[in-house]
Design a protein around this motif. Structure first.
Motif, short mmCIF file in Angstrom:
data_model
loop_
_atom_site.label_atom_id
_atom_site.label_comp_id
_atom_site.label_asym_id
_atom_site.label_seq_id
_atom_site.Cartn_x
_atom_site.Cartn_y
_atom_site.Cartn_z
N ALA A 1 2.38 9.08 -6.51
CA ALA A 1 2.12 10.88 -6.64
C ALA A 1 3.47 11.09 -7.24
O ALA A 1 3.51 12.02 -7.51
N ARG A 2 3.96 10.32 -7.90
CA ARG A 2 5.28 9.96 -9.18
C ARG A 2 4.20 10.96 -10.63
O ARG A 2 2.21 10.67 -10.26
N THR A 3 5.15 12.09 -11.27
CA THR A 3 3.69 11.81 -12.23
C THR A 3 3.82 11.31 -13.77
O THR A 3 3.97 11.86 -14.96
N HIS A 4 4.05 10.22 -13.66
CA HIS A 4 4.54 9.38 -14.73
C HIS A 4 3.43 8.87 -15.05
O HIS A 4 1.97 8.33 -14.99
N ALA A 5 2.95 9.34 -16.30
CA ALA A 5 1.83 9.48 -17.40
C ALA A 5 1.06 8.03 -17.55
O ALA A 5 0.05 7.39 -17.85
N PHE A 6 2.75 6.78 -18.17
CA PHE A 6 2.12 5.52 -18.66
C PHE A 6 1.86 4.62 -16.82
O PHE A 6 1.67 3.18 -17.46
N VAL A 7 2.65 5.16 -15.82
CA VAL A 7 2.30 3.87 -14.90
C VAL A 7 1.60 4.16 -13.82
O VAL A 7 1.86 4.93 -13.27
N ARG A 8 0.21 3.98 -13.80
CA ARG A 8 -0.14 4.24 -12.80
C ARG A 8 -0.96 2.85 -12.00
O ARG A 8 -2.17 2.32 -13.00
N GLU B 1 0.80 -1.65 0.37
CA GLU B 1 0.06 -0.32 0.12
C GLU B 1 0.92 1.66 0.45
O GLU B 1 0.44 1.99 -1.13
N THR B 2 1.60 1.23 0.50
CA THR B 2 2.30 1.99 0.99
C THR B 2 3.19 2.15 -0.42
O THR B 2 4.15 3.65 -1.08
N PHE B 3 3.72 1.31 -1.05
CA PHE B 3 4.68 1.65 -2.15
C PHE B 3 3.54 2.14 -3.86
O PHE B 3 4.42 2.31 -4.20
#
Length: 78
Positions: A39-46, A31-33
């Motif tokens: 919180a990062r702004t990667h457009a394709f990694v969600r 959950e923490t990971f």
């Protein structure tokens, strides 16, 4: 590639792996990971977290070559 005590040794040697390989990585604190990645702004990694039928929580991330890192936190047996 490393994170904390986890170290992945990546290889370019012929026959060591093929595109589409899956790495199953047992961990604690998924959950923490997940929150850290969100919180990062990667457009394709969600990635999301899913519950597996065998009692694990799974989060999967694909690399640009189609390999998948499957992070799994196993729940204690009841």
């Amino acid at each position: 590639v490393s994170r904390g005590a986890l170290i992945l040794h990546l290889s370019e040697h012929l026959g060591d792996g093929t595109p589409g390989t899956v790495l199953y990585l047992r961990m604690e604190g998924i959950e923490t990971f997940h929150e850290e990645l969100a919180a990062r702004t990667h457009a394709f990694v969600r990635p999301g977290i899913e519950s597996a039928p065998w009692g694990a929580r799974i989060m999967e991330i694909a690399d640009p070559f189609g390999n998948r890192l499957r992070f799994a936190e196993h729940q204690p047996a009841r």
